[in-house]
Design a protein around this motif. Structure first.
Motif, PDB file in Angstrom:
ATOM      1  N   ILE A 228       0.839  -1.201   0.000  1.00 38.60           N
ATOM      2  CA  ILE A 228       0.000   0.000   0.000  1.00 38.60           C
ATOM      3  C   ILE A 228       0.873   1.250   0.000  1.00 38.60           C
ATOM      4  O   ILE A 228       0.572   2.242  -0.690  1.00 38.60           O
ATOM      5  CB  ILE A 228      -0.975  -0.024   1.191  1.00 38.60           C
ATOM      6  N   LEU A 229       1.992   1.218   0.723  1.00 36.55           N
ATOM      7  CA  LEU A 229       2.915   2.357   0.726  1.00 36.55           C
ATOM      8  C   LEU A 229       3.436   2.643  -0.683  1.00 36.55           C
ATOM      9  O   LEU A 229       3.435   3.790  -1.139  1.00 36.55           O
ATOM     10  CB  LEU A 229       4.086   2.085   1.668  1.00 36.55           C
ATOM     11  N   HIS A 230       3.872   1.595  -1.379  1.00 33.70           N
ATOM     12  CA  HIS A 230       4.385   1.790  -2.740  1.00 33.70           C
ATOM     13  C   HIS A 230       3.302   2.325  -3.676  1.00 33.70           C
ATOM     14  O   HIS A 230       3.571   3.170  -4.534  1.00 33.70           O
ATOM     15  CB  HIS A 230       4.946   0.473  -3.284  1.00 33.70           C
ATOM     16  N   ARG A 231       2.074   1.849  -3.499  1.00 30.82           N
ATOM     17  CA  ARG A 231       0.970   2.309  -4.357  1.00 30.82           C
ATOM     18  C   ARG A 231       0.600   3.767  -4.069  1.00 30.82           C
ATOM     19  O   ARG A 231       0.329   4.539  -4.989  1.00 30.82           O
ATOM     20  CB  ARG A 231      -0.249   1.413  -4.171  1.00 30.82           C
ATOM     21  N   VAL A 232       0.591   4.147  -2.791  1.00 30.13           N
ATOM     22  CA  VAL A 232       0.307   5.534  -2.435  1.00 30.13           C
ATOM     23  C   VAL A 232       1.399   6.439  -3.001  1.00 30.13           C
ATOM     24  O   VAL A 232       1.113   7.493  -3.591  1.00 30.13           O
ATOM     25  CB  VAL A 232       0.193   5.694  -0.900  1.00 30.13           C
ATOM     26  N   CYS A 233       2.647   6.018  -2.853  1.00 29.40           N
ATOM     27  CA  CYS A 233       3.758   6.818  -3.385  1.00 29.40           C
ATOM     28  C   CYS A 233       3.661   6.949  -4.902  1.00 29.40           C
ATOM     29  O   CYS A 233       3.994   8.000  -5.467  1.00 29.40           O
ATOM     30  CB  CYS A 233       5.087   6.184  -2.996  1.00 29.40           C
ATOM     31  N   GLU A 234       3.207   5.899  -5.555  1.00 30.11           N
ATOM     32  CA  GLU A 234       3.010   5.953  -7.011  1.00 30.11           C
ATOM     33  C   GLU A 234       2.027   7.055  -7.381  1.00 30.11           C
ATOM     34  O   GLU A 234       2.250   7.816  -8.335  1.00 30.11           O
ATOM     35  CB  GLU A 234       2.508   4.588  -7.491  1.00 30.11           C
ATOM     36  N   ASP A 235       0.937   7.175  -6.622  1.00 28.46           N
ATOM     37  CA  ASP A 235      -0.052   8.219  -6.888  1.00 28.46           C
ATOM     38  C   ASP A 235       0.551   9.616  -6.714  1.00 28.46           C
ATOM     39  O   ASP A 235       0.198  10.552  -7.442  1.00 28.46           O
ATOM     40  CB  ASP A 235      -1.267   8.060  -5.965  1.00 28.46           C
ATOM     41  N   PHE A 236       1.450   9.759  -5.752  1.00 26.06           N
ATOM     42  CA  PHE A 236       2.080  11.057  -5.505  1.00 26.06           C
ATOM     43  C   PHE A 236       3.304  11.285  -6.384  1.00 26.06           C
ATOM     44  O   PHE A 236       3.862  12.387  -6.392  1.00 26.06           O
ATOM     45  CB  PHE A 236       2.460  11.196  -4.026  1.00 26.06           C
ATOM     46  N   GLY A 237       3.745  10.239  -7.081  1.00 27.24           N
ATOM     47  CA  GLY A 237       4.855  10.389  -8.014  1.00 27.24           C
ATOM     48  C   GLY A 237       6.233  10.306  -7.402  1.00 27.24           C
ATOM     49  O   GLY A 237       7.219  10.710  -8.022  1.00 27.24           O
ATOM     50  N   VAL A 238       6.321   9.760  -6.173  1.00 25.54           N
ATOM     51  CA  VAL A 238       7.625   9.597  -5.534  1.00 25.54           C
ATOM     52  C   VAL A 238       7.875   8.116  -5.238  1.00 25.54           C
ATOM     53  O   VAL A 238       7.035   7.267  -5.534  1.00 25.54           O
ATOM     54  CB  VAL A 238       7.736  10.436  -4.233  1.00 25.54           C
ATOM     55  N   VAL A 239       9.021   7.826  -4.657  1.00 25.16           N
ATOM     56  CA  VAL A 239       9.443   6.443  -4.421  1.00 25.16           C
ATOM     57  C   VAL A 239       9.699   6.240  -2.936  1.00 25.16           C
ATOM     58  O   VAL A 239      10.311   7.100  -2.286  1.00 25.16           O
ATOM     59  CB  VAL A 239      10.724   6.131  -5.227  1.00 25.16           C
ATOM     60  N   ALA A 240       9.245   5.117  -2.379  1.00 24.38           N
ATOM     61  CA  ALA A 240       9.598   4.733  -1.008  1.00 24.38           C
ATOM     62  C   ALA A 240      10.643   3.628  -1.082  1.00 24.38           C
ATOM     63  O   ALA A 240      10.433   2.621  -1.749  1.00 24.38           O
ATOM     64  CB  ALA A 240       8.371   4.242  -0.256  1.00 24.38           C
ATOM     65  N   THR A 241      11.766   3.833  -0.423  1.00 27.24           N
ATOM     66  CA  THR A 241      12.801   2.806  -0.402  1.00 27.24           C
ATOM     67  C   THR A 241      12.991   2.276   1.016  1.00 27.24           C
ATOM     68  O   THR A 241      12.934   3.044   1.985  1.00 27.24           O
ATOM     69  CB  THR A 241      14.143   3.333  -0.944  1.00 27.24           C
ATOM     70  N   LEU A 242      13.215   0.954   1.118  1.00 32.15           N
ATOM     71  CA  LEU A 242      13.532   0.321   2.396  1.00 32.15           C
ATOM     72  C   LEU A 242      15.040   0.158   2.563  1.00 32.15           C
ATOM     73  O   LEU A 242      15.498  -0.538   3.470  1.00 32.15           O
ATOM     74  CB  LEU A 242      12.848  -1.046   2.495  1.00 32.15           C
TER      75      LEU A 242
END
Length: 272
Positions: A228-242
């Motif tokens: 869900i984090l990756h999908r939300v970030c996709e909507d905002f146009g940024v990337v979440a990295t672990l």
């Protein structure tokens, strides 16, 4: 201009136009998105299909398959792999009655894929179920622009030293709170047992917590929270990295801390 350049092109599509289509009725049909861990052991993949009625339990969701040669999980000569549904959530992106379904991956011979660590974990959890093991996970992550640079950092430099950012408030101390709050709400809607969030020590670094969860449920809910984090970030146009060390130098690293107890430990005097 610099901020606009750091987000993806698709995030700039007109979301009001999308809303027009999302409001259309489905006439009893249900969209189910299957989610699985790919050959990297860290990346998640997904694809969707239509069911003719809303699944009430995971048993109502049929097995499916995918091309494992495109996810680093199979050779091209024998690439069909099975998706076995194991845990179902409400879909916060397409809304009710649509579903997100976490899946285990099996090879063509029905043996677990190499990155299907859930299979053996489930066996262990079943063996110790009488101890009722509880887990709480604290997942740290960093927001990046699509250029790989931490989101909100100066293009040609660094923010001020660490200190004011942890649990910070204010435009000069936290970057991307909209993403964090959207992720939190989406997890609550989905039924993920998210229990908290905070800004972390490095600017543009955040953490969310999941739990307490018992047994195998912990992994299922943590992985869905990551998806869900990756999908939300996709909507905002940024990337979440672990990534555990996204920035070299005197900048905080990121991890996933584990809190654990058994029923014996939780009793009065049990920890001693």
């Amino acid at each position: 201009r610099a901020i606009a350049m750091s987000v993806s092109h698709s995030s700039r599509l007109n979301k009001l136009v999308r809303e027009q289509y999302m409001r259309l009725p489905q006439d009893g049909m249900v969209q189910v998105t299957y989610v699985w861990i790919d050959g990297s052991g860290e990346g998640v993949r997904c694809k969707s299909r239509t069911l003719d009625k809303e699944p009430k339990s995971i048993e109502d969701v049929p097995e499916w398959n995918f091309d494992g040669s495109s996810t680093a999980q199979a050779e091209g000569s024998n690439s069909d792999m099975f998706l076995v549904p194991v845990c179902m959530f409400r879909d916060p992106f397409c809304l009710d009655p649509n579903k997100l379904v976490l899946c285990e991956v099996l090879k063509y011979n029905r043996k677990p894929a190499e990155t299907n660590l859930r299979h053996t974990c489930k066996k262990v959890m079943d063996l110790v179920k009488d101890s009722h093991p509880w887990f709480g996970m604290e997942q740290e992550y960093t927001l990046l622009g699509i250029n790989g640079h931490p989101y909100g950092w100066p293009d040609n430099g660094f923010p001020g030293p660490q200190g004011p950012y942890y649990c910070g408030v204010g435009a000069d101390k936290v970057y991307g709170r909209d993403i964090v709050e959207s992720h939190y709400k989406a997890c609550l809607y989905a039924g993920v047992k998210i229990c908290g969030t905070n800004a972390e020590v490095m600017p543009s670094q955040w953490e969310f917590q999941v739990g307490p969860c018992e047994g195998i449920e912990m992994g299922d809910h943590l992985w869905m929270a990551r998806f869900i984090l990756h999908r939300v970030c996709e909507d905002f146009g940024v990337v979440a990295t672990l990534d555990p060390k996204p920035m070299t130098g005197n900048w905080n690293g990121a991890g996933c801390h584990t809190n654990y107890s058994t029923e014996e430990m939780r009793r009065e005097g049990g920890l001693k």
